[in-house]
Each structure stands twice: as C-alpha cells, then as structure tokens.
Design a protein around this motif. Structure first.
Motif, mmCIF file in Angstrom:
data_model
loop_
_atom_site.group_PDB
_atom_site.id
_atom_site.type_symbol
_atom_site.label_atom_id
_atom_site.label_comp_id
_atom_site.label_asym_id
_atom_site.label_seq_id
_atom_site.Cartn_x
_atom_site.Cartn_y
_atom_site.Cartn_z
ATOM 1 N N HIS A 174 46.618 26.312 32.713
ATOM 2 C CA HIS A 174 47.272 27.749 33.271
ATOM 3 C C HIS A 174 45.994 28.576 32.851
ATOM 4 O O HIS A 174 45.661 29.008 31.767
ATOM 5 C CB HIS A 174 48.446 28.203 32.266
ATOM 6 C CG HIS A 174 48.848 29.409 32.512
ATOM 7 N ND1 HIS A 174 49.455 30.271 31.655
ATOM 8 C CD2 HIS A 174 48.910 30.262 33.826
ATOM 9 C CE1 HIS A 174 49.841 31.516 32.024
ATOM 10 N NE2 HIS A 174 49.571 31.584 33.498
ATOM 11 N N VAL A 175 45.664 29.698 33.822
ATOM 12 C CA VAL A 175 44.855 30.692 33.717
ATOM 13 C C VAL A 175 45.607 31.916 33.739
ATOM 14 O O VAL A 175 46.093 32.299 34.569
ATOM 15 C CB VAL A 175 43.636 30.594 34.858
ATOM 16 C CG1 VAL A 175 42.837 31.935 34.569
ATOM 17 C CG2 VAL A 175 42.911 29.579 34.820
ATOM 18 N N PRO A 176 45.811 32.600 32.682
ATOM 19 C CA PRO A 176 46.345 33.882 32.439
ATOM 20 C C PRO A 176 46.006 34.972 33.482
ATOM 21 O O PRO A 176 44.852 34.941 33.554
ATOM 22 C CB PRO A 176 46.806 34.176 31.095
ATOM 23 C CG PRO A 176 45.516 33.354 30.522
ATOM 24 C CD PRO A 176 45.415 32.417 31.293
ATOM 25 N N GLY A 177 46.807 35.943 33.763
ATOM 26 C CA GLY A 177 46.352 37.069 34.426
ATOM 27 C C GLY A 177 45.382 37.672 33.673
ATOM 28 O O GLY A 177 44.504 38.349 34.297
ATOM 29 N N PHE A 178 45.751 38.045 32.571
ATOM 30 C CA PHE A 178 44.779 38.940 31.813
ATOM 31 C C PHE A 178 43.335 38.422 31.503
ATOM 32 O O PHE A 178 42.547 39.041 31.613
ATOM 33 C CB PHE A 178 45.265 39.371 30.451
ATOM 34 C CG PHE A 178 45.004 38.153 29.448
ATOM 35 C CD1 PHE A 178 44.086 37.864 28.826
ATOM 36 C CD2 PHE A 178 46.136 37.297 29.340
ATOM 37 C CE1 PHE A 178 43.876 36.881 27.875
ATOM 38 C CE2 PHE A 178 46.250 36.196 28.367
ATOM 39 C CZ PHE A 178 44.913 36.198 27.568
ATOM 40 N N ALA A 179 43.244 37.088 31.623
ATOM 41 C CA ALA A 179 41.873 36.553 31.594
ATOM 42 C C ALA A 179 41.038 36.642 32.862
ATOM 43 O O ALA A 179 40.052 37.025 32.786
ATOM 44 C CB ALA A 179 41.849 34.942 31.180
ATOM 45 N N LEU A 180 41.844 36.803 34.070
ATOM 46 C CA LEU A 180 41.207 36.873 35.313
ATOM 47 C C LEU A 180 40.938 38.707 35.388
ATOM 48 O O LEU A 180 39.655 38.742 36.082
ATOM 49 C CB LEU A 180 42.049 36.604 36.538
ATOM 50 C CG LEU A 180 41.988 35.356 37.004
ATOM 51 C CD1 LEU A 180 42.989 34.954 38.292
ATOM 52 C CD2 LEU A 180 40.368 34.769 37.152
ATOM 53 N N LYS A 181 41.697 39.437 34.915
ATOM 54 C CA LYS A 181 41.458 40.574 34.956
ATOM 55 C C LYS A 181 40.073 41.182 34.083
ATOM 56 O O LYS A 181 39.240 41.997 34.599
ATOM 57 C CB LYS A 181 42.726 41.613 34.580
ATOM 58 C CG LYS A 181 43.783 41.447 35.305
ATOM 59 C CD LYS A 181 44.859 42.069 34.828
ATOM 60 C CE LYS A 181 46.071 42.305 35.814
ATOM 61 N NZ LYS A 181 47.365 43.046 35.333
ATOM 62 N N THR A 182 39.910 40.288 33.116
ATOM 63 C CA THR A 182 38.823 40.776 32.258
ATOM 64 C C THR A 182 37.465 40.232 32.931
ATOM 65 O O THR A 182 36.552 41.022 32.891
ATOM 66 C CB THR A 182 39.076 40.014 30.890
ATOM 67 O OG1 THR A 182 40.325 40.272 30.103
ATOM 68 C CG2 THR A 182 37.774 40.008 30.021
ATOM 69 N N VAL A 183 37.538 39.146 33.606
ATOM 70 C CA VAL A 183 36.386 38.738 34.064
ATOM 71 C C VAL A 183 36.001 39.392 35.582
ATOM 72 O O VAL A 183 34.819 39.720 35.822
ATOM 73 C CB VAL A 183 36.813 37.095 34.449
ATOM 74 C CG1 VAL A 183 35.417 36.642 35.232
ATOM 75 C CG2 VAL A 183 36.592 36.423 33.002
ATOM 76 N N LEU A 184 36.974 39.460 36.391
ATOM 77 C CA LEU A 184 37.042 39.977 37.682
ATOM 78 C C LEU A 184 37.276 41.570 37.775
ATOM 79 O O LEU A 184 36.736 42.230 38.949
ATOM 80 C CB LEU A 184 37.640 39.161 38.649
ATOM 81 C CG LEU A 184 37.469 37.729 38.785
ATOM 82 C CD1 LEU A 184 38.528 37.154 39.695
ATOM 83 C CD2 LEU A 184 35.935 37.558 39.101
ATOM 84 N N GLY A 185 37.711 42.261 36.796
ATOM 85 C CA GLY A 185 38.077 43.485 37.071
ATOM 86 C C GLY A 185 39.229 43.666 38.196
ATOM 87 O O GLY A 185 40.200 42.885 38.572
ATOM 88 N N GLU A 186 39.128 44.727 38.870
ATOM 89 C CA GLU A 186 40.108 45.288 39.982
ATOM 90 C C GLU A 186 40.170 44.039 40.892
ATOM 91 O O GLU A 186 41.195 43.994 41.791
ATOM 92 C CB GLU A 186 39.527 46.497 40.743
ATOM 93 C CG GLU A 186 40.629 47.315 41.420
ATOM 94 C CD GLU A 186 40.203 48.548 41.992
ATOM 95 O OE1 GLU A 186 40.925 49.019 42.771
ATOM 96 O OE2 GLU A 186 39.092 48.945 41.585
ATOM 97 N N MET A 187 38.958 43.290 41.266
ATOM 98 C CA MET A 187 38.954 42.321 42.297
ATOM 99 C C MET A 187 40.301 41.224 42.108
ATOM 100 O O MET A 187 40.472 40.431 42.932
ATOM 101 C CB MET A 187 37.546 41.804 42.551
ATOM 102 C CG MET A 187 37.566 40.908 43.867
ATOM 103 S SD MET A 187 36.201 39.788 44.074
ATOM 104 C CE MET A 187 37.184 38.460 43.128
#
Length: 299
Positions: A250-263
């Motif tokens: 599972h990749v949590p949403g907050f982790a993606l937001k940290t890495v990718l920002g708004e994208m």
C-alpha cells in the motif's frame, strides 16, 4: 487527404501518424526542429521557431490536428504550470494564425483536451454533456485550452476537442511507470484505491480521432476513453494478474503528495468518464475491458 499535425512527435501523435499514413494520407508534421530524413507520406514543416513561416510551405490542408503542449508529467512548480498552460494556448493561437493565412480552410480542426476538465469525483459519471469544473489546475487548463479553440470554430471550421483519459501504450504514456512496481514485486493499492481511472488503449485513441475525421456531423467535445472505466484498485489487481505478480504493497496518499506535490492529483483522484458520443456514433472499441488492453500491452 493532406493532414497537418502539431504535436506529432509525441506519444499519441506518433501512433496516429502511423495509422493515418497506413491509410494513404499525407501527414505534415509541424515541428520546432527540422527532420533529418523524410519518410513516405510524411513531411516536416518548421513552426513556432524564428523565421518559420509554415503557411508558405503547407499545401491545402483538409484536416488540422493540434496535440501540442508541454508534458504534464513531473513536479508542478509555478513555472511548470505556466509552461503547461501557455504552450497549449500558444499552439492554438499559432494554428489559428496559419489557418487564417490559408486560402482554403481545413474541413475540420481537432484539438487535444482532457477528461480532467470535469474535475474529480468518486461517485459521479461524466459524459460530453456534463458541466466542466474550475476546481483544480488540470480542469482550469483544459477549459482554457478548449475556450481558445473557439477562435477557430468562429472561422466556420468544424471543431472537435478530444478529452483524453489515461492513454495506455507500450512505448510511451503512463503505463510503463504504473506497471513498474509490479515488475519488482512491489505493486499494490495507491491511496484509497477507490479513485476512478478513465483509460483507453492507444489504438482506440487513434481510432476515435480517425472516426471523428470521417464523421462530418461530429463536433464539440469527445471523451477519448474506453466504455468501462475502472477504479485504481481494480487496475492494479489486473496488472498483477496479467504479469503474475503480487498486489500487496500500500502506497498512502500522503507519501505521493510528499514526492509529487500537486501533480499527485493525477494519481490520487480521478473521474468516471464515458465515451457517449463514440458509442452513439457506432465506434467499435477494440479494447473494451482493462484486462483485454493489458493483455495486449503487457504480455
């Protein structure tokens, strides 16, 4: 037919050009860089460059296709977002300028857009008659892009805005990046997994554009998506099944937001878009289910 394509060197453009030239059409690729060698039924014309006057090099063009614009993949800084928007608007303005200079106008102008114009939703279904949104960067960009095309429509030219979903193919687009974790046995649910993914196989994306060229009654927005959107969890499980890999991490949403920002909006949120116009006009989808598409592209 003589067909001009801006953005012809991109992922969708390359596949479309292959299909059009196979059908005997001559394609004029509008490019910032001159081609080293000419190919059968393909000519390169310099545009959006110092001294470039494509209107003097182009013959009578029957179909004008504009897929040009900076990539949306990558971290969105304010400069990146400005480039994404302005590159699209400028390509339309330059297309309009060249078309106005031509004595004989094209029969149809086809332009890129995106289903992101509807905004995101976990429960709504969007067709071409649905209202557009201004709730996020992608929806505002797509709306501005389509609005700019009105100047070409005002010339009396049949105008179509292709609202692309996630286009899946072997040699470009998002699929290779989305499938890579499964190759390394690290695939699994991304975010909630309930976000919708409106996808389409690259062959059907090119097919819908070809169908739009031929259908003289078609105009306005067209959803370029398969008739069966899936939730992201279903997409992931299908990739795992096709590649015979586990679906567990599972990749949590907050982790993606940290890495990718708004994208991260592209991955964590989505919309369920249905290609109502293509279905009502009798377009036959080669790949109607995500499993059929992935079996063709990943096996």
């Amino acid at each position: 037919m003589n067909i001009a394509i801006a953005g012809g060197t991109g992922f969708i453009g390359k596949h479309l050009i292959k299909a059009l030239t196979a059908g005997g059409h001559h394609v004029y690729i509008l490019s910032r860089k001159p081609a080293e060698t000419e190919q059968k039924n393909i000519s390169y014309v310099l545009w959006q460059n110092d001294g470039a006057l494509p209107e003097r090099e182009l013959p009578e063009i029957e179909v004008w296709i504009n897929l040009a614009g900076a990539t949306i993949f990558g971290r969105w800084t304010e400069k990146t977002k400005a480039d994404i928007l302005q590159s699209r608007l400028q390509s339309v303005k330059e297309s309009a300028r060249i078309i106005q200079e031509q004595k004989v106008k094209p029969n149809v102008y086809i332009q890129g857009s995106a289903v992101g114009i509807y905004g995101t939703s976990a429960d709504k279904t969007f067709t071409e008659t649905s209202s557009v949104s201004d709730g996020d960067f992608l929806s505002r960009t797509a709306a501005a892009w389509e609005k700019e095309a009105k100047q070409i429509e005002a010339l009396g030219i049949r105008t179509i805005c292709m609202r692309f979903g996630v286009v899946l193919g072997k040699d470009g687009g998002a699929l290779s990046k989305m499938a890579l974790p499964y190759q390394w046995f690290a695939g699994g649910r991304i975010g909630s997994g309930r976000q919708w993914m409106s996808w389409i196989h690259i062959d059907d994306a090119a097919g819908i554009i070809q169908s739009a060229i031929q259908n003289s009654h078609l105009s306005g927005p067209v959803n370029v998506t398969a008739p069966n959107p899936v939730r992201m969890e279903t997409f992931g499980k299908t990739v795992a099944k096709v590649k015979n890999r586990p679906h567990w991490l599972h990749v949590p949403g907050f982790a993606l937001k940290t890495v990718l920002g708004e994208m991260s909006l592209l991955i964590l949120k989505g919309q369920r878009a249905i290609p109502e116009k293509s279905l009502s006009n009798g377009y036959h989808f080669r790949y109607q289910t995500i499993e059929d598409a992935l079996l063709d592209l990943l096996v």
